[in-house]
Write a protein that holds these residues in place. Structure first.
Motif, PDB file in Angstrom:
ATOM      1  N   GLN A   1       4.858   9.697  -6.784  1.00 26.27           N
ATOM      2  CA  GLN A   1       4.030   9.001  -7.789  1.00 26.27           C
ATOM      3  C   GLN A   1       3.788   7.556  -7.371  1.00 26.27           C
ATOM      4  O   GLN A   1       2.674   7.014  -7.512  1.00 26.27           O
ATOM      5  N   ALA A   2       4.812   6.949  -6.824  1.00 24.54           N
ATOM      6  CA  ALA A   2       4.663   5.556  -6.369  1.00 24.54           C
ATOM      7  C   ALA A   2       3.671   5.449  -5.216  1.00 24.54           C
ATOM      8  O   ALA A   2       2.855   4.517  -5.143  1.00 24.54           O
ATOM      9  N   ASN A   3       3.780   6.452  -4.316  1.00 22.62           N
ATOM     10  CA  ASN A   3       2.829   6.460  -3.190  1.00 22.62           C
ATOM     11  C   ASN A   3       1.390   6.625  -3.683  1.00 22.62           C
ATOM     12  O   ASN A   3       0.461   6.012  -3.155  1.00 22.62           O
ATOM     13  N   LYS A   4       1.239   7.511  -4.686  1.00 28.18           N
ATOM     14  CA  LYS A   4      -0.103   7.720  -5.245  1.00 28.18           C
ATOM     15  C   LYS A   4      -0.648   6.436  -5.866  1.00 28.18           C
ATOM     16  O   LYS A   4      -1.814   6.055  -5.676  1.00 28.18           O
ATOM     17  N   MET A   5       0.208   5.750  -6.636  1.00 26.76           N
ATOM     18  CA  MET A   5      -0.231   4.509  -7.283  1.00 26.76           C
ATOM     19  C   MET A   5      -0.567   3.446  -6.236  1.00 26.76           C
ATOM     20  O   MET A   5      -1.530   2.657  -6.396  1.00 26.76           O
ATOM     21  N   ALA A   6       0.234   3.441  -5.171  1.00 27.51           N
ATOM     22  CA  ALA A   6      -0.028   2.467  -4.099  1.00 27.51           C
ATOM     23  C   ALA A   6      -1.372   2.741  -3.429  1.00 27.51           C
ATOM     24  O   ALA A   6      -2.149   1.830  -3.092  1.00 27.51           O
ATOM     25  N   SER A   7      -1.640   4.038  -3.232  1.00 23.25           N
ATOM     26  CA  SER A   7      -2.925   4.418  -2.617  1.00 23.25           C
ATOM     27  C   SER A   7      -4.101   4.012  -3.511  1.00 23.25           C
ATOM     28  O   SER A   7      -5.140   3.521  -3.035  1.00 23.25           O
ATOM     29  N   ILE A   8      -3.953   4.250  -4.841  1.00 20.35           N
ATOM     30  CA  ILE A   8      -5.015   3.869  -5.787  1.00 20.35           C
ATOM     31  C   ILE A   8      -5.215   2.342  -5.774  1.00 20.35           C
ATOM     32  O   ILE A   8      -6.344   1.845  -5.805  1.00 20.35           O
ATOM     33  N   GLY A   9      -4.106   1.633  -5.687  1.00 21.11           N
ATOM     34  CA  GLY A   9      -4.211   0.160  -5.651  1.00 21.11           C
ATOM     35  C   GLY A   9      -4.941  -0.320  -4.410  1.00 21.11           C
ATOM     36  O   GLY A   9      -5.767  -1.227  -4.472  1.00 21.11           O
ATOM     37  N   ARG A  10      -4.591   0.313  -3.266  1.00 20.36           N
ATOM     38  CA  ARG A  10      -5.267  -0.094  -2.026  1.00 20.36           C
ATOM     39  C   ARG A  10      -6.750   0.256  -2.074  1.00 20.36           C
ATOM     40  O   ARG A  10      -7.614  -0.525  -1.619  1.00 20.36           O
TER      41      ARG A  10
ATOM     42  N   ALA B   1      -8.631   0.443  -4.825  1.00 18.00           N
ATOM     43  CA  ALA B   1      -9.268  -0.503  -5.743  1.00 18.00           C
ATOM     44  C   ALA B   1      -9.464  -1.862  -5.069  1.00 18.00           C
ATOM     45  O   ALA B   1     -10.494  -2.535  -5.254  1.00 18.00           O
ATOM     46  N   ALA B   2      -8.493  -2.262  -4.276  1.00 18.25           N
ATOM     47  CA  ALA B   2      -8.594  -3.555  -3.566  1.00 18.25           C
ATOM     48  C   ALA B   2      -9.747  -3.538  -2.564  1.00 18.25           C
ATOM     49  O   ALA B   2     -10.502  -4.521  -2.409  1.00 18.25           O
ATOM     50  N   ASN B   3      -9.871  -2.404  -1.901  1.00 19.60           N
ATOM     51  CA  ASN B   3     -10.942  -2.286  -0.909  1.00 19.60           C
ATOM     52  C   ASN B   3     -12.319  -2.337  -1.580  1.00 19.60           C
ATOM     53  O   ASN B   3     -13.272  -2.959  -1.084  1.00 19.60           O
ATOM     54  N   ILE B   4     -12.419  -1.623  -2.747  1.00 13.06           N
ATOM     55  CA  ILE B   4     -13.698  -1.620  -3.469  1.00 13.06           C
ATOM     56  C   ILE B   4     -14.043  -3.029  -3.943  1.00 13.06           C
ATOM     57  O   ILE B   4     -15.188  -3.482  -3.862  1.00 13.06           O
ATOM     58  N   ALA B   5     -13.078  -3.731  -4.461  1.00 14.45           N
ATOM     59  CA  ALA B   5     -13.306  -5.099  -4.946  1.00 14.45           C
ATOM     60  C   ALA B   5     -13.720  -6.013  -3.796  1.00 14.45           C
ATOM     61  O   ALA B   5     -14.563  -6.907  -3.942  1.00 14.45           O
ATOM     62  N   HIS B   6     -13.136  -5.784  -2.641  1.00 19.33           N
ATOM     63  CA  HIS B   6     -13.445  -6.611  -1.482  1.00 19.33           C
ATOM     64  C   HIS B   6     -14.880  -6.388  -1.020  1.00 19.33           C
ATOM     65  O   HIS B   6     -15.570  -7.331  -0.602  1.00 19.33           O
ATOM     66  N   GLU B   7     -15.319  -5.124  -1.151  1.00 17.22           N
ATOM     67  CA  GLU B   7     -16.672  -4.801  -0.742  1.00 17.22           C
ATOM     68  C   GLU B   7     -17.646  -5.432  -1.707  1.00 17.22           C
ATOM     69  O   GLU B   7     -18.732  -5.814  -1.342  1.00 17.22           O
TER      70      GLU B   7
END
Length: 358
Positions: A341-350, A352-358
């Protein structure tokens, strides 16, 4: 929650709500059964094995002890009977060596000798002097046997061949069971005579003096298996016993005989030297197997109790360790789920960060 509910929960609860990649590894019911069976076998089999060995060793030791006791009793009894006969045989030998033939033909002398023998040794019934032709030329005793001719009697012929001879039990002219002790003596003219003494009840009841167990028996037979003394198992004198006559042997032997009525007898026997007799001591094997059966029953009870305790202990310990293993495995899986679950949340965070950066 009591122990029964816990065990039931152990067998009914599963982990179907958890994602398993290989469910059979977590079949704790099967694991519990395997551990319980293996642990029980490892603990119980040696216990039963050594209990059976102990039972066998104890039974064998008891059999040997009974055989040795029977052997010693037979040997000691044979010495008692042999002494009884030898003592009276030597007494007659002394009489013929210390008295002239002419004296023995005198009635008063023979009467006195018989009375002296009775007073000193006991058991003598009568005394007779028999010439080389088989005629009883002098007789002292309660029967009218003076002048009887024994030339055709088997015992007379055997007594003429041997210096000392003991007959087996027979009826004779008197029609009363008795045995004869006969001593042959040479006289100056080259001939010989026989001094014959007979014994009746004293010999027949001789073995009644022996101390044997309640179901024990002691008796004497001749070489044909005919009873010379009464027997508890085989009846009165002159009965033939229904046991095969053992092979002649100078030593005391012990054998075991089984009968149709499921009776098993332990028989000690010995051939009495220079006599036609075989002494037998008989004991019922059941009399001695009772203590062994009782100890076997006690051992069986203790064995059952021990097996029950082992099963109870194995049951408890197996349940304890399997439940501990299940709890540990459950925590491991929960931790794995939390990590996933933590890995999944980390993946979602990364993401979201990438989308925001774009």
């Amino acid at each position: 929650m009591n122990i029964i509910k816990k065990i039931k929960l152990l067998f009914t609860e599963n982990f179907d709500d958890i994602a398993y990649s290989n469910k059979h590894l977590f079949n704790f019911k099967k694991l519990w059964i395997v551990i319980f069976i293996i642990s029980s076998i490892v603990a119980i089999v040696p216990l039963v094995f050594f209990a059976l060995i102990d039972l066998k060793v104890t039974g064998t030791a008891l059999e040997r002890e009974v055989e040795m006791k029977t052997l010693h009793l037979t040997s000691n009894s044979s010495r008692f009977v042999a002494f009884f006969l030898d003592e009276r045989k030597l007494a007659l030998d002394f009489v013929v060596s210390e008295n002239d033939y002419s004296d023995l033909k005198t009635q008063n002398k023979l009467d006195k000798l018989l009375q002296d023998l009775k007073n000193t040794y006991g058991g003598f019934t009568d005394l007779g002097v028999i010439d080389s032709n088989g005629v009883q030329i002098n007789y002292s005793g309660p029967y009218k046997l003076a002048g009887k001719n024994y030339k055709e009697q088997v015992w007379f012929k055997k007594a003429c061949e041997e210096n000392k001879y003991i007959t087996d039990l027979f009826l004779g002219y008197r029609n009363v069971p008795h045995l004869a002790i006969i001593v042959k003596h040479q006289i100056n003219n080259g001939g010989f005579f026989l001094l014959r003494a007979t014994i009746e009840d004293r010999f027949i009841n001789l073995l009644s003096q022996l101390e044997i167990s309640e179901k024990g028996d002691a008796f004497i037979i001749n070489n044909l298996g005919i009873l010379q003394t009464p027997s508890k198992y085989f009846g009165k004198v002159f009965n033939k016993i229904n046991i095969d006559i053992p092979e002649p042997n100078e030593e005391t032997k012990v054998i075991t005989k089984s009968f149709k009525n499921n009776k098993e007898l332990i028989i000690g026997y010995i051939y009495l030297k220079d006599t036609p007799f075989i002494l037998m001591i008989v004991k019922d094997s059941k009399e001695f197997s009772k203590p062994w059966k009782q100890s076997s029953l006690d051992l069986f009870k203790y064995l059952l109790i021990s097996i029950f305790v082992i099963l109870l202990w194995t049951f408890g310990m197996t349940t304890f360790f399997v439940r501990r293993l299940r709890a540990t495995d459950f925590r491991r899986i929960k931790n794995m789920e939390m990590a996933e679950q933590a890995n999944k949340m980390a993946s979602i965070g990364r993401l979201a960060a990438n989308i925001a950066h774009e």
